[in-house]
Design an enzyme around this catalytic site. Structure first.
Site, short mmCIF file in Angstrom:
data_model
loop_
_atom_site.label_atom_id
_atom_site.label_comp_id
_atom_site.label_asym_id
_atom_site.label_seq_id
_atom_site.Cartn_x
_atom_site.Cartn_y
_atom_site.Cartn_z
N LYS A 234 73.17 -24.25 0.76
CA LYS A 234 74.59 -23.88 0.79
C LYS A 234 75.36 -24.73 -0.22
O LYS A 234 75.07 -25.92 -0.39
CB LYS A 234 75.15 -24.10 2.21
CG LYS A 234 76.53 -23.53 2.44
CD LYS A 234 76.97 -23.71 3.90
CE LYS A 234 78.34 -23.10 4.18
NZ LYS A 234 78.74 -23.27 5.59
N SER B 248 79.09 -21.24 11.85
CA SER B 248 78.80 -20.83 10.48
C SER B 248 77.33 -20.72 10.13
O SER B 248 76.99 -20.26 9.04
CB SER B 248 79.47 -21.79 9.49
OG SER B 248 80.84 -21.49 9.40
N SER C 74 80.41 -19.04 7.76
CA SER C 74 80.62 -19.25 6.34
C SER C 74 79.32 -19.33 5.53
O SER C 74 79.35 -19.13 4.33
CB SER C 74 81.41 -20.53 6.14
OG SER C 74 80.67 -21.65 6.60
#
Ligand SMILES: [Zn+2]
Lengths: 500, 522
Positions: free
Chosen positions: A82, A181, A157
């Site tokens: 990420k 997330s 996310s």
């Protein structure tokens, strides 16, 4: 070069294949990039590809094998990271314009541990800006699309991290979970997503959103892969004062012991939430039956304070975020307007131009909640609610080993469908209380919904540092359901390529 | 500003002063939340890392040693040590703050509720007109054989925080922001452990403020927690001052005075501020709550920023660290580590070494000086503590002052001073000779004994030898001898001088005196 279908192999199988000489780590990396080449134009899971790093890592693995060395546990396993985690040699943008050109100067502990375990860093994954969102629509660089349906969001996310695993561009990935997330995009893309206990994984090097809520965790196609990755990244870190010295169990060894005797509690009051889809509710109930069939003791439990989770979270999360994001001021790094009149003008315009609307909304929410005269009414109350939620969980874990809820109230939605923030926030109804309490939870694929054909996720919640029990339950469920989700996009691709 | 102007104002107004004293903990090797070294100066931005630069994703890890030092500081000033404590974030934007918040403490400081006893000597009493200008009316606070008084100042709290970086404004005058074309930031200092002590507003005069700060510095030095350099900024004193008409209980509007880089500045700035506020009130104006900057050159304060638009620091608990829970036994074990503090040291110098209170106070207040003194006394012997003290507070202090150096930098060692005192006390050289030897050894670093040998200075104490010189002098000055014997005994100095000259300064003055007195009266 024969292309390896990463959708058909688990991380464990990739390592085994390399160890036994079926293919090389370099071929694995090439296969990952071939899949990205084929699909990521549409999916957009990655913000940056890092072939130099990946091939260098692959060559180290191949040399180690050639030298007859014992290969590390994730040797040659392609991994997505990420884009809020620092890694030297990459930009770490948090999908924000304000960090558009920010080059990492140090490594995130979890990332370096993953790479020390032999993983290949394929690239940096798309996300909602600074992890604010549940759809990746808040990325400043365009959204990620769900490999199951390109018209739908992958969740967020950590949407890019979920999508790259779902699409077979990487075997595993790292995400971060502040209110869901990891688990929510896991559920929406048919992948396994784990949020470890707060303190289990060092937060050093992941750009902070809510410091008391954030945890890094892995995505994988299987519970076993997630357990392997968790083993690699867990453990105390002198660079993170909130990391725990609790010993790291050999998580993957706990798998395969079934669910016999496990005490499994359905969180009945949460399941009754108004916005929860009927089919999703049914699947949770049938999951409970699956556990019962496996010899678990199944019962019902209530978490009455959890209904305040969303409200408390949208005070505490933004409060911490407003503080954590203050450093993006254009002074030392990141975007800076070139023509500021003075320092105040520099701050205000650099930030106004650098941050997207949801980021600005969270900063304003948090700033307001911490302001003199409002602190007690907002932050103080939210902390009280948090304490109650912790007590509820504590009581529940006196009776049960793991708890069951849906991961999300509904399956992946279409782009633009949730135009007002509150409806979007509701998507994290089931996941948020776990971050507030700090315990661990995993989302496991529980089937495809009959109407949209989209994946659904079962959230299994564990006690503090009870990842072994949690993953054992998840693996038992996974094994019993025999559900191996492969998105149509991938099936079409591997079909035309004639891959295995 | 004339001193009597302050005295005149203080007759009508009472000043209420509280101090905020920031002290960098220089005793730790590393910064408060990272591993970077703590030091002064250096090439800009060379002692930095992701943590103290506030890079994305970096986290603070508390420095245990700095926390211990803060607890020690609290124990040394009679504070209560919190069993449960926590860091908070104090939020405001400023370019020298890497994270745009400072990790500090809010409602749970490590130390609170302390006391510091301050003594003001006779000269400072004048600023306390309420004490009647003298000891008579001082009541329970009074001491003092030297005409001074003693007063107790409350310490609200001592908390721990991180220091900021430093701004360098380029293009303006004297590095001030006004007129600057651009600014640079040096983060070498950012993250240095910083103790903030807040006093109660118990201070009534600039002199008490100065004494408080000096006393605190002497305690910090005795602990070894900081080098307490006001010049280099490792000890920084800010003052909150307001005035009210005598007899009133309501507090006036305060101003905060900054940039007081010496004890003298502290005194003078507060005195200036008291008079400035009185002038405003006398003219029917009001005092504006604001921060004011002391300009030591111009001897005035000027407004820095108005507090009317009060900062909202949006304090909240630092989520990157867990709260601290202290074991009372741990606190007790730290208390056992407390060294002898200046007050106890002074008392010991007075009782065991028979020093005068004034000298004992001066020597014990400065830790380096006290160490030097005790080392010299250990060699010279306790019976000779007084002359050691006299040398230190006299010639040695004057020398250091003239050269502008600190005691440890001097060529004079405790052993050398002890040897010099021995030579005088044993009658080997005269006091006058000793001064010469001192000057020589301070310049050369040679041992006093060697200097005496080389200069052939050995003092004559032999009574017979002195008698023969005295006899000659008396014979050569019959008129003066007659006058002396007629009652002009003040002429003794004349005879001593004459004998000394004859002996080229090497006669023992004490013996000369005895012999002269005897032979003149005989
Ligand atoms: Zn540092």
């Amino acid at each position: 070069m024969s292309t390896i279908d990463l959708s058909a192999l688990t991380a464990r199988e990739v390592r085994r294949g390399i160890a036994s000489g079926d293919f090389s780590a370099r071929e694995v990396a090439e296969s990952a990039y071939a899949r990205i080449e084929a699909l990521d134009g549409e999916v957009h899971a990655f913000l940056q590809l890092t072939p130099e790093l990946a091939f260098a890592a692959a060559d180290r693995v191949d040399r180690a094998r050639a030298a007859g060395e014992e290969l590390p546990p994730l040797a040659g396993v392609p991994a997505g990271i990420k884009d809020n985690m620092n890694l030297i040699g990459t930009r770490t943008t948090c999908a924000s314009r304000i960090l558009g050109n920010y080059e990492s100067v140090y490594d995130c502990t979890a990332v370096s541990r993953l790479l020390e375990a032999g993983a290949l860093p394929i690239g940096k994954c798309n996300m909602d800006e600074f992890a604010f969102g549940s759809s990746t629509e808040n990325s400043a660089y365009g959204p990620t699309r769900n490999p199951w349906d390109l018209e739908r969001v992958p969740g967020g996310s950590s949407g890019g991290s979920a999508a790259c695993v779902a699409a077979g561009m990487a075997s595993i990935s790292l995400g971060s979970d502040t209110g869901g997330s990891i688990r929510q995009p896991g559920a929406l893309t048919g992948t396994v997503g784990l949020k470890p206990t707060y303190g289990r994984v060092s937060r050093y090097g992941v750009v902070a959103f809510g410091s008391s809520l954030d945890q890094i965790g892995p995505f994988g196609k299987t519970v076993d892969d997630v357990a392997l990755a968790l083993e690699a990244i867990s453990g105390a870190d002198v660079m993170d004062a909130t990391s725990s010295v609790e010993p790291v169990d050999p998580y993957s060894e706990a798998l395969g012991r079934g669910a016999q005797g496990l005490r499994v509690g359905i969180v009945s009051d949460m399941l009754a939430m108004e916005g929860c889809g009927e089919e999703i509710r049914r699947v949770v109930n049938s999951s409970a039956e699956t556990f019962a069939a496996l010899g678990a003791e199944v019962g019902e439990v209530e978490l009455p304070s959890a209904q305040h989770g969303l409200a408390a979270y949208y005070i505490i999360g933004p409060a911490e975020a407003s503080s954590n994001l203050a450093r993006f001021d254009g002074i030392r790094y990141g975007r800076r307007v070139p023509d500021a009149d003075d320092v105040l003008d520099l701050y205000m315009r650099s930030r106004a131009e650098g941050f997207g609307p949801e980021t600005i909304r969270r900063i304003m929410l948090g700033t307001y909640a911490l302001s003199a005269g409002y602190y007690d009414a907002y932050y103080g109350q939210a902390q009280k609610a948090r304490t109650r939620i912790i007590q509820d969980f504590r009581a529940a874990f006196e009776r049960f080993d793991v708890l069951l809820t849906p991961s999300t109230p509904e399956v992946a939605f279409r782009f633009g469908e949730k135009s007002d923030p509150y409806t979007m926030y509701l998507n994290d109804y089931y996941t948020i209380p776990v971050n507030l309490a700090g315990n661990c939870a995993v989302s496991v694929p529980s089937g495809l919904c009959t109407t949209a054909g989209m994946p659904m996720g079962l959230q299994i919640i564990g006690d503090y540092f009870a990842e072994s029990t949690l993953l054992r339950a998840a693996a038992a469920f996974e094994e019993a359901t025999h559900f191996e989700p492969v998105p149509p996009l991938v099936r079409a691709l591997t079909g035309t390529e004639g891959g295995e | 500003m004339a001193k009597d102007r302050l005295a005149e104002v203080l007759e009508r107004y009472e000043a209420v002063i509280g101090l905020e004293i920031h002290t960098e903990i220089t005793a730790t090797n590393t910064k408060m939340f990272c591993g970077c070294p703590v030091a002064f100066g250096g090439e800009p931005n060379t002692r930095v890392c992701p943590v103290c630069l506030g890079l994305p994703g970096a986290l603070p890890v508390p420095n245990q040693a700095a926390i211990e030092w803060t607890v020690l500081a609290g124990l040394a000033t009679d504070c209560d040590i919190a069993l449960w404590s926590q860091f908070h974030r104090k939020q405001y934007f400023y370019p020298d703050m890497p994270k745009d918040y400072q990790i500090s403490q809010y409602d749970l400081p490590f130390c609170s509720g302390g006391l510091l006893e301050v003594e003001v000597d006779g000269d400072g009493v004048a600023q306390r007109v309420d004490l009647g200008g003298g000891v008579a009316a001082v009541g329970p606070e009074a001491v003092a054989d030297d005409g001074g008084y003693r007063t107790t100042i409350g310490i609200t709290r001592i908390h721990l925080e991180e220091d900021t970086g430093k701004m360098v404004h380029v293009g303006g005058s004297e590095g001030r922001i006004a007129g600057a074309t651009h600014s640079l930031v040096d983060f070498n200092r950012a993250g240095t452990p910083l103790m903030e002590l807040v006093s109660e507003p118990d201070i009534r005069t600039p002199e008490e403020a100065r004494r408080f700060a000096q006393k605190l510095r002497s305690i910090w030095l005795a602990l070894g927690v900081s080098d307490c350099s006001m010049e280099e900024g490792s000890m920084r004193v800010d003052g909150n001052v307001s005035i009210r008409r005598r007899g009133e209980s309501e507090l006036g509007t305060k101003s905060e005075v900054k940039n007081m880089n010496s004890f003298k500045s502290l005194h003078d700035a507060l005195a200036y501020e008291i008079v400035r506020q009185a002038d405003l009130l006398d003219a029917g104006d009001r005092v504006v709550q604001e921060t004011r900057h002391w300009d030591a050159g111009a001897k005035r304060t000027s407004a820095l920023r108005s507090k009317e638009e009060a900062h909202d620091y949006r304090y909240f608990p630092e989520p990157d660290m867990v709260p601290f829970s202290f074991d009372p036994e741990w606190i007790d074990s730290l208390a056992e580590r407390l060294p002898e503090l200046p007050d106890a040291r002074r008392a010991r110098y007075m009782t065991e070494l028979s020093l005068r209170k004034h000298d004992a106070g001066l020597l014990s207040a400065d830790f380096a000086q006290a160490c030097f003194f005790e080392e010299a006394v250990a060699i010279a012997g306790a019976a000779r503590a007084k002359p050691v003290a006299n040398w230190m507070l006299g010639d040695l202090a004057a020398l250091l002052n003239a050269e502008g150096i600190e005691l440890p930098e001097s060529r004079v060692s405790p052993a050398m001073l002890a040897e010099l005192v021995g030579l005088v006390e044993d009658g080997m050289i005269s006091g006058k000779q000793a001064k010469e030897v001192f000057g020589d050894m301070a310049a050369s670093g040679d041992a006093p004994g060697a200097i005496v040998e080389a200069r052939g200075m050995r003092q004559v104490s032999d009574t017979e030898a002195i008698e023969s010189v005295v006899r000659g002098v008396l014979e050569a000055n019959p008129v003066e001898v007659a006058s002396y014997r007629a009652g002009k005994t003040g002429l003794i100095g004349f005879f001593v001088g004459a004998v000394m000259r004859e002996m080229r300064g090497q006669g023992n003055p004490k013996v000369i005196n005895e012999v002269l007195t005897r032979m003149l009266s005989g």
